[in-house]
Design an enzyme around this catalytic site. Structure first.
Site, short mmCIF file in Angstrom:
data_model
loop_
_atom_site.label_atom_id
_atom_site.label_comp_id
_atom_site.label_asym_id
_atom_site.label_seq_id
_atom_site.Cartn_x
_atom_site.Cartn_y
_atom_site.Cartn_z
N ASP A 35 -27.68 7.59 5.61
CA ASP A 35 -28.01 7.03 4.29
C ASP A 35 -27.00 7.44 3.22
OD1 ASP A 35 -28.92 9.72 4.65
OD2 ASP A 35 -30.05 9.54 2.79
N ARG A 57 -17.71 0.08 5.61
CA ARG A 57 -18.99 0.80 5.71
C ARG A 57 -19.89 0.06 6.70
NH1 ARG A 57 -18.11 1.18 0.01
NH2 ARG A 57 -19.53 -0.57 -0.41
N LYS A 148 -36.75 8.54 2.03
CA LYS A 148 -36.23 9.88 1.81
C LYS A 148 -35.78 10.03 0.37
CE LYS A 148 -32.38 11.67 1.87
NZ LYS A 148 -30.98 12.10 2.03
N GLU A 189 -37.49 16.20 0.54
CA GLU A 189 -36.29 17.02 0.82
C GLU A 189 -35.89 17.88 -0.38
OE1 GLU A 189 -32.75 14.80 1.93
OE2 GLU A 189 -31.64 16.61 2.42
N GLU A 191 -33.66 20.56 -1.00
CA GLU A 191 -32.60 21.32 -0.31
C GLU A 191 -32.12 22.51 -1.12
OE1 GLU A 191 -28.96 19.19 0.80
OE2 GLU A 191 -28.08 21.04 1.58
N LYS A 231 -38.15 17.83 4.80
CA LYS A 231 -36.75 17.98 5.23
C LYS A 231 -36.13 19.15 4.47
CE LYS A 231 -32.38 15.44 5.66
NZ LYS A 231 -31.77 14.15 6.02
N SER A 303 -33.00 15.97 11.11
CA SER A 303 -32.68 14.75 10.36
C SER A 303 -31.26 15.00 9.84
CB SER A 303 -33.66 14.54 9.20
OG SER A 303 -33.20 13.49 8.37
N TYR A 365 -23.38 16.01 -5.23
CA TYR A 365 -22.90 14.67 -5.52
C TYR A 365 -23.41 14.16 -6.86
CZ TYR A 365 -21.68 14.97 -0.67
OH TYR A 365 -21.20 15.40 0.52
O1 LIG Z 1 -25.66 12.64 -1.52
P1 LIG Z 1 -26.19 11.56 -0.70
O2 LIG Z 1 -25.25 10.43 -0.50
O3 LIG Z 1 -27.55 11.15 -1.16
O4 LIG Z 1 -26.37 12.16 0.76
C1 LIG Z 1 -26.79 13.39 1.06
C2 LIG Z 1 -26.91 13.50 2.54
O5 LIG Z 1 -27.63 14.66 2.76
C3 LIG Z 1 -28.66 14.43 3.72
O6 LIG Z 1 -29.88 14.44 3.04
C4 LIG Z 1 -28.57 15.54 4.74
O7 LIG Z 1 -27.32 15.50 5.31
P2 LIG Z 1 -26.66 16.71 6.07
O8 LIG Z 1 -27.39 16.82 7.38
O9 LIG Z 1 -25.24 16.29 6.24
O10 LIG Z 1 -26.83 17.93 5.22
C5 LIG Z 1 -28.42 13.04 4.29
O11 LIG Z 1 -29.63 12.38 4.59
C6 LIG Z 1 -27.66 12.38 3.19
O12 LIG Z 1 -26.81 11.41 3.68
#
Ligand SMILES: O=P(O)(O)OC[C@H]1O[C@](O)(COP(=O)(O)O)[C@@H](O)[C@@H]1O
Length: 365
Positions: A35, A57, A148, A189, A191, A231, A303, A365
């Site tokens: 994604d 892409r 997500k 999620e 993180e 997640k 994931s 990001y």
């Molecule tokens: O910053 P974005 O483009 O939303 O993507 C964050 C990425 O991190 C994730 O949540 C987890 O990815 P990783 O397993 O690389 O840490 C992916 O689902 C997603 O592609």
């Protein structure tokens, strides 16, 4: 029905959500996170000197989803980005249908990205609630069954702050509620980034705190936990921790400890993000997590974004003649992680990316 509580979901909707969540965490299966937003995808493509165009892409995602049906033995679902959800393979078959035919459940990233959280020391929240209900309803009608939303918390001397933990937990709960109303299983999620020089213990304590905020917020918003997935990050020392590296067993013990103190047993599954660990490292840690001698009432699977795609990208290099080899890399990694989700990974499956670190500083990001 008590008048004190609003009717949240019908029993039929609850059953549907629980069923989707169960399928996504079927033993030995996990999720491919494909994604990446346009900017993130651009960074991945740039590494192999491929221009970040809509067509490239699309070609890359065709490679992923066109992998042999064997993929569905270890991949239960794929998270798409909005653009990808509307694209098709070179025969004109929509990607959503390509996945459905393989028995893989299509999912979607619905957040609109990480933004600064005013009044904090460089912390953030995630946007995307405006129009979310309509978008979720449209996605459901397109054949998408889960979603997500990613929030990011940072460890430093003064962070994560109460404000950041509270706000991010709350926005994730609001997102989860809207998804469930629309029949999408929300992947929640929050993180905790691996950036920093903190030790394993700090990472565990912060992860625990963040998850405690998270489940309080989900309870406050009457979220049907059986129809959700979490997640989280695995608990590891910070990327710049100067001390001795933690073993997979130490990371696994700290991870399961943090989860068991905060995540209700009603939650069917935990699908870890890879967070910049190298491919093999993420797999070995997942395997160790599924072997710790602690009570684990949830499925513990993956994931992964980077840790499932690094070797695929390295083998592909943007060339059509490399597609088959790149798909083999995906199958190898999916199988290794499927085994790890069962605690049966023996180790040693190296891919085209080798042990390359996938860490991206400040991966917000
Ligand atoms: O910053 P974005 O483009 O939303 O993507 C964050 C990425 O991190 C994730 O949540 C987890 O990815 P990783 O397993 O690389 O840490 C992916 O689902 C997603 O592609």
């Amino acid at each position: 029905m008590s008048t004190r509580f609003a009717q949240y979901l019908t029993p039929e909707k609850e059953a549907e959500l629980a069923d989707i969540a169960k399928k996504l965490t079927y033993p030995g299966k996990g999720i491919l996170a494909a994604d990446e937003s346009m900017a993130t995808c651009g960074k991945r493509l740039q590494d192999i000197n491929v221009e970040n165009t809509e067509e490239n892409r699309r070609r890359y995602r065709e490679l992923l989803f066109g992998t042999d049906i064997e993929l569905s033995e270890n991949i239960s679902g794929v998270i798409l980005f909005d653009e990808t959800a509307r694209q098709a393979d070179s025969n004109g078959v929509p990607f959503i249908k390509v996945l459905e035919k393989k028995g893989i459940i299509p999912g979607i990233k619905v957040d609109k990205g990480v933004v600064p959280l005013a009044g904090t020391l460089n912390e953030c929240t995630t946007t995307g609630l405006d129009g979310l209900r309509e978008r979720c309803e449209e996605y459901k009608s397109m054949g998408i069954h889960f979603a997500k939303w990613r929030c990011v918390l940072k460890i430093s001397k003064f962070t994560p702050s109460y404000q950041a933990m509270f706000e991010n937990a709350n926005v994730l709960a609001r997102y989860a509620s809207i998804c469930q109303q629309a029949g999408l299983v929300p992947i929640v999620e929050p993180e905790v980034l691996p950036d920093g020089d903190h030790d394993l213990e700090t990472s565990r304590r912060v992860t625990e705190e963040v998850l405690a905020f998270q489940y309080k917020a989900l309870a406050d918003h009457h979220i049907y936990l059986e129809g959700t997935l979490l997640k989280p990050n695995m608990v590891t020392p910070g990327q710049l921790y100067p001390g001795q590296a933690a073993t997979p067993e130490q990371c696994a013990t700290a991870t399961v400890q943090a989860l068991s103190r905060t995540v209700p047993a009603a939650v069917p599954g935990v699908v870890f993000l890879s967070g910049g660990q190298n491919e093999e490292g993420a797999t070995i840690n997942l395997n160790a997590i599924n072997n710790v001698a602690q009570r684990r009432p949830w499925a513990l699977t993956f994931s992964f974004g980077r840790a499932l795609q690094a070797s695929v990208l390295a083998a592909w290099q943007g060339k059509d003649e490399n597609v088959k080899d790149a798909q083999k890399e995906l199958l190898k990694r999916a199988k290794a992680n499927g085994d790890a989700a069962l605690g049966r990974y023996k180790g040693g499956i190296q891919g085209a990316a080798g042990g390359k670190s996938l860490f991206v500083k400040d991966h917000a990001y």
